[in-house]
Design a protein around this motif. Structure first.
Motif, PDB file in Angstrom:
ATOM      1  N   ASP A  54       0.831  -1.212   0.000  1.00  0.00           N
ATOM      2  CA  ASP A  54       0.000   0.000   0.000  1.00  0.00           C
ATOM      3  C   ASP A  54       0.862   1.257   0.000  1.00  0.00           C
ATOM      4  OD1 ASP A  54      -2.406  -1.370  -0.089  1.00  0.00           O
ATOM      5  OD2 ASP A  54      -2.590  -1.443   2.099  1.00  0.00           O
ATOM      6  N   LYS A  57       2.487   1.701  -3.465  1.00  0.00           N
ATOM      7  CA  LYS A  57       1.532   2.258  -4.431  1.00  0.00           C
ATOM      8  C   LYS A  57       1.315   3.749  -4.190  1.00  0.00           C
ATOM      9  CE  LYS A  57      -0.918  -2.064  -5.216  1.00  0.00           C
ATOM     10  NZ  LYS A  57      -2.175  -2.805  -5.022  1.00  0.00           N
ATOM     11  N   THR A  61       1.906   6.697  -6.934  1.00  0.00           N
ATOM     12  CA  THR A  61       0.781   7.487  -7.449  1.00  0.00           C
ATOM     13  C   THR A  61       0.771   8.933  -6.975  1.00  0.00           C
ATOM     14  OG1 THR A  61      -0.664   6.692  -5.691  1.00  0.00           O
ATOM     15  CG2 THR A  61      -0.728   5.504  -7.763  1.00  0.00           C
ATOM     16  N   THR A  75       4.906   1.337 -14.682  1.00  0.00           N
ATOM     17  CA  THR A  75       5.313   0.765 -13.406  1.00  0.00           C
ATOM     18  C   THR A  75       5.354  -0.752 -13.513  1.00  0.00           C
ATOM     19  OG1 THR A  75       4.315   2.606 -12.217  1.00  0.00           O
ATOM     20  CG2 THR A  75       4.781   0.609 -10.945  1.00  0.00           C
TER      21      THR A  75
END
Length: 81
Positions: A54, A57, A61, A75
């Motif tokens: 998490d 990511k 982002t 990615t």
């Protein structure tokens, strides 16, 4: 057995002439393990690792993809088998 952290390789296309500024911005991200300027279809390749998927990511982002003058991002998340 070595435990490994979630790792991603991020390929960036940048606006012409902005590569140095983008490299500097990426180097400030603590989780970035390696960043290199490359020749070819992509301009910069980044290796980033984090404690969990998490967080990895989130770094991709909200911190890397939103850097000014980054045109596109590919990615590749390392598969931990």
């Amino acid at each position: 057995m070595l435990s490994s952290m979630p790792t991603a390789y991020i390929l960036l296309c940048c606006d012409l002439g902005s590569e140095s500024d983008i490299l500097q911005a990426i180097e400030l991200i603590e989780e970035v393990e390696e960043v290199n300027r490359v020749f070819g279809v992509y301009d910069i390749i980044v290796r980033v690792s984090s404690d969990n998927m998490d967080k990895l990511k989130e770094i991709i982002t909200t911190r890397i993809r939103k850097i000014d003058n980054v045109r596109s991002v590919l990615t590749i998340i390392k598969n931990e088998i």
